[in-house]
Write a protein that holds these residues in place. Structure first.
Motif, short mmCIF file in Angstrom:
data_model
loop_
_atom_site.label_atom_id
_atom_site.label_comp_id
_atom_site.label_asym_id
_atom_site.label_seq_id
_atom_site.Cartn_x
_atom_site.Cartn_y
_atom_site.Cartn_z
N ASN A 244 0.75 -1.29 -0.01
CA ASN A 244 -0.03 0.06 0.27
C ASN A 244 0.84 1.30 0.11
O ASN A 244 0.46 2.36 -0.78
CB ASN A 244 -0.97 0.05 1.15
CG ASN A 244 -2.17 -0.75 0.97
OD1 ASN A 244 -2.37 -1.42 -0.17
ND2 ASN A 244 -2.45 -1.41 2.06
N SER A 245 2.00 1.31 0.70
CA SER A 245 2.81 2.41 0.72
C SER A 245 3.54 2.37 -0.80
O SER A 245 3.88 3.75 -0.92
CB SER A 245 3.87 2.23 1.69
OG SER A 245 4.87 1.30 1.66
N PRO B 126 -2.32 5.62 -4.61
CA PRO B 126 -3.81 5.25 -4.42
C PRO B 126 -4.35 5.97 -5.90
O PRO B 126 -3.96 6.94 -6.31
CB PRO B 126 -4.10 6.12 -3.22
CG PRO B 126 -3.20 6.60 -2.55
CD PRO B 126 -1.87 6.26 -3.52
N VAL B 127 -5.45 5.17 -6.32
CA VAL B 127 -5.92 5.82 -7.25
C VAL B 127 -7.19 6.69 -6.88
O VAL B 127 -8.03 6.31 -6.00
CB VAL B 127 -6.82 4.43 -8.11
CG1 VAL B 127 -7.69 4.72 -9.19
CG2 VAL B 127 -5.82 3.43 -8.65
#
Length: 106
Positions: free
Chosen positions: A97-98, A102-103
């Motif tokens: 995740n890092s 992010p979309v």
């Protein structure tokens, strides 16, 4: 009076013999029922032997049919491996995740 004493003794003797006879008949009836029960045991034992033989054959058939399937130990090992992989995925989720941007939501 001697005649009355003899009748009393005869009555007591009759009561004693009657009670003793009843006890003997009851005991013979009880013994007969036990002998009847015991006489049926060989047939029951033979039936148990036959049933045990059938059960052994059935268990062997089930074991043959289960060849290739996982055993309880295999399932425990597999469960442990899945738990380990789940822990690794949970640990890498934060890293992934890092690294991924992010979309944006539309």
């Amino acid at each position: 009076m001697p005649d009355a004493a003899k009748r009393a003794a005869d009555w007591k003797d009759w009561a004693y013999r009657t009670a003793l006879g009843a006890v003997v008949l009851w005991g013979m009836n009880w013994l007969g029922s036990k002998i009847d029960t015991l006489s049926g045991l060989p047939a029951k034992v033979n039936q148990l032997v036959v049933d045990q033989g059938k059960l052994t054959v059935a268990v062997d058939d089930i074991k043959k049919a289960q060849t290739g399937f996982a055993t309880g130990a295999d399932v425990q090992t597999l469960t442990g491996r899945v738990d380990t992989l789940t822990g690794r995925v949970d640990g890498m989720e934060a890293t992934v995740n890092s690294l991924v941007k992010p979309v944006p939501k539309r």
